[in-house]
Design an enzyme around this catalytic site. Structure first.
Site, PDB file in Angstrom:
ATOM      1  CG  HIS A 161       3.760   6.582   1.602  1.00  0.00           C
ATOM      2  ND1 HIS A 161       2.629   6.908   2.313  1.00  0.00           N
ATOM      3  CD2 HIS A 161       3.359   5.692   0.666  1.00  0.00           C
ATOM      4  CE1 HIS A 161       1.602   6.244   1.830  1.00  0.00           C
ATOM      5  NE2 HIS A 161       2.014   5.495   0.817  1.00  0.00           N
ATOM      6  CG  HIS A 220       2.863   2.008  -2.982  1.00  0.00           C
ATOM      7  ND1 HIS A 220       2.038   1.223  -2.202  1.00  0.00           N
ATOM      8  CD2 HIS A 220       2.597   3.289  -2.627  1.00  0.00           C
ATOM      9  CE1 HIS A 220       1.304   2.003  -1.410  1.00  0.00           C
ATOM     10  NE2 HIS A 220       1.626   3.265  -1.654  1.00  0.00           N
ATOM     11  NE  ARG A 244       2.769  -0.171  -7.743  1.00  0.00           N
ATOM     12  CZ  ARG A 244       1.735   0.314  -7.084  1.00  0.00           C
ATOM     13  NH1 ARG A 244       1.327  -0.284  -5.967  1.00  0.00           N
ATOM     14  NH2 ARG A 244       1.096   1.367  -7.512  1.00  0.00           N
ATOM     15  CG  ASN A 248      -0.120  -1.441  -1.648  1.00  0.00           C
ATOM     16  OD1 ASN A 248       1.092  -1.282  -1.525  1.00  0.00           O
ATOM     17  ND2 ASN A 248      -0.874  -0.622  -2.356  1.00  0.00           N
ATOM     18  CG  ASP A 302       1.163   7.337  -1.957  1.00  0.00           C
ATOM     19  OD1 ASP A 302       1.529   6.142  -1.939  1.00  0.00           O
ATOM     20  OD2 ASP A 302      -0.031   7.682  -1.958  1.00  0.00           O
ATOM     21  CG  HIS A 327      -0.827   2.185 -11.130  1.00  0.00           C
ATOM     22  ND1 HIS A 327      -1.179   1.000 -10.536  1.00  0.00           N
ATOM     23  CD2 HIS A 327      -1.040   3.148 -10.206  1.00  0.00           C
ATOM     24  CE1 HIS A 327      -1.600   1.241  -9.293  1.00  0.00           C
ATOM     25  NE2 HIS A 327      -1.522   2.537  -9.062  1.00  0.00           N
TER      26      HIS A 327
HETATM   27  O1  DOR Z   1      -2.908   6.470  -4.997  1.00  0.00           O
HETATM   28  C1  DOR Z   1      -2.550   5.515  -4.324  1.00  0.00           C
HETATM   29  N1  DOR Z   1      -1.828   4.505  -4.858  1.00  0.00           N
HETATM   30  N2  DOR Z   1      -2.912   5.448  -3.036  1.00  0.00           N
HETATM   31  C2  DOR Z   1      -2.724   4.335  -2.313  1.00  0.00           C
HETATM   32  O2  DOR Z   1      -3.158   4.302  -1.194  1.00  0.00           O
HETATM   33  C3  DOR Z   1      -2.073   3.157  -2.884  1.00  0.00           C
HETATM   34  C4  DOR Z   1      -1.244   3.518  -4.043  1.00  0.00           C
HETATM   35  C5  DOR Z   1      -0.884   2.313  -4.868  1.00  0.00           C
HETATM   36  O3  DOR Z   1      -0.363   1.356  -4.297  1.00  0.00           O
HETATM   37  O4  DOR Z   1      -1.093   2.316  -6.081  1.00  0.00           O
HETATM   38 ZN    ZN Z   2       0.731   4.744  -0.550  1.00  0.00          ZN
END
Ligand code: DOR
Ligand code: ZN
Length: 406
Positions: A20, A22, A24, A54, A277, A281
């Site tokens: 899991h 991201h 980007r 996403n 996860d 950012h």
């Molecule tokens: O904290 C999170 N950040 N939860 C998510 O479901 C998405 C993720 C993100 O893509 O920033």
């Molecule tokens: Zn996630």
């Protein structure tokens, strides 16, 4: 060969799997790129990641998946697989086409897609699935044996609590998206999985009731699995005071009783995987003037292994909190949670051909500026951890360097 192996100075692990993350790209490259985040994965001992849909555009079409696969071919530091997002029925028909297609191209793309990801409430990227579509998602995925990964938070409950909320501090985030919301959504998802016999994997489980629901589903023989994220087992709502919005994520941090329940779930095997996860950012985005408007998510792919190793070596890395009573982990558990189970659940086909050599005696301090993620910050700033990766080895080298009697 069975890993971890122990030689006189190092411990050998298979390269880990983080199911899991991201990364980007495309569209959100100010936060991270496949290249920058893959470098973070490699530095954290992670050899394969499963990336979430996403991005911008989101991975909800075969063309978007093909684009990601093309980009990933340029990246050497880790293997990247891509979950397929579904917010609309047209996306569901696309994943069906992907799963059943017989052309060489379709088979090549399918091999890079471990399953479907659905969001039961909005998070970064606003990917909430239409509630009316859920039955079709589980039926279709059940029919084709496609694993469904679910972000479980109840949209209605969260929306109501957000509308009623009068607080502006980041701590309110844990009240607006409360434990009851996760439990309700997990219950909902399990009902559909049971109805259609679909494989359901609960993402970043964060609550006591959530663990209990998964425990019961497993006892009932349902094909339900789950993961927990390092931030939910190493941090609590007490950490908002020092970290502010740098501790804001979805689902949010929980109180200590929930953290205890997660460790108990890891100990009794209810929790199948630890997955980060990893959600970078930028520092500027996180420093939003209104804390509740700051984006949710924390990086983690590079810090998971040292945090877990510290626990397996008998320590506790959080400088300001006590080790939870139920917290226990062996080196074998790390292999099970971060390699064997995700490999099996998502049919990733990873082998132990490449392994990590970890020096368990090396102690070091986590510093965001030293990490490889483009975001250059971490919620574990200043934590002392044990265990440093000294090298990645080919399997033959490992066999030669281990004593014959071990
Ligand atoms: O904290 C999170 N950040 N939860 C998510 O479901 C998405 C993720 C993100 O893509 O920033
Ligand atoms: Zn996630």
């Amino acid at each position: 060969m069975s890993l971890p192996l122990q030689s006189d100075t190092t411990i050998r692990f298979p390269r880990l799997i983080d199911c899991h993350v991201h990364f980007r790209e495309p569209g959100l490259e100010q936060k991270g790129t496949m290249r920058s985040e893959a470098a973070a994965a490699k530095a954290g001992g992670v050899g394969i990641v499963c990336e979430m849909p996403n991005t911008d555009p989101p991975t909800v079409t075969i063309a978007a998946l093909a684009d990601k696969v093309r980009r990933a071919a340029e990246v050497d530091d880790c293997g990247i697989r891509f979950f397929f997002g579904v917010t609309d029925s047209v996306h569901l028909r696309a994943i069906e086409e992907l799963w059943t297609g017989t052309s060489a191209d379709m088979r090549r793309l399918k091999a890079r897609c471990p399953g479907v990801k659905i969001y039961l409430d909005h998070s970064t990227g606003n990917q909430k699935v239409n509630a009316g579509l859920l039955d079709d998602v589980f039926q279709t995925c059940g029919r084709h044996g496609i694993p469904v990964v679910a972000h479980c938070e109840d949209a209605e409950m969260n929306a109501r609590l957000q509308a009623e909320n009068a607080r502006a501090d980041v701590g309110a985030h844990s009240f607006i998206r409360p434990p009851e919301s996760e439990a309700k959504a997990i219950g909902h998802a399990i009902t559909f999985a049971k109805k259609h016999g679909s494989r359901l994997h609960i993402a970043h489980l964060s609550t006591r009731d959530g663990v209990e629901l998964v425990r019961r589903a497993k006892a009932d023989g349902l094909p339900v699995t789950c993961e927990v994220a390092p931030h939910h087992v190493f941090l609590t709502t007490d950490d908002y005071a020092a970290l502010g919005t740098f501790a804001k994520m979805n689902p949010p941090l929980r109180t200590r009783d929930h953290v205890e329940a997660l460790w108990a779930g890891i100990a009794d095997g209810t929790v199948d995987c630890i997955a980060t996860d990893h959600a970078p950012h930028t520092i500027e985005e996180k420093r939003s003037s209104n804390p509740l408007d700051a984006p949710s998510g924390v990086p983690g792919v590079e810090t998971m292994l040292p945090l877990l190793l510290t626990v397996a070596l008998g320590g506790w890395p959080h400088p300001a909190s006590a080790r939870p009573a139920a917290c226990a982990l062996t080196m074998n558990d790390i292999v099970r949670l971060c390699f064997t189970h995700p490999n099996h659940i998502f049919s990733l086909g990873a082998s132990d051909e490449e392994v990590l050599a970890v020096d368990p005696d090396a102690e070091w301090t986590i510093r965001g500026k030293d990490l490889h993620s483009k975001c250059q910050w971490t919620p574990y700033e200043g934590w002392n951890v044990k265990g440093k990766i000294v090298e990645w080895l080919a399997v033959q080298a490992v066999m030669m360097s281990v004593h014959p009697d071990e």
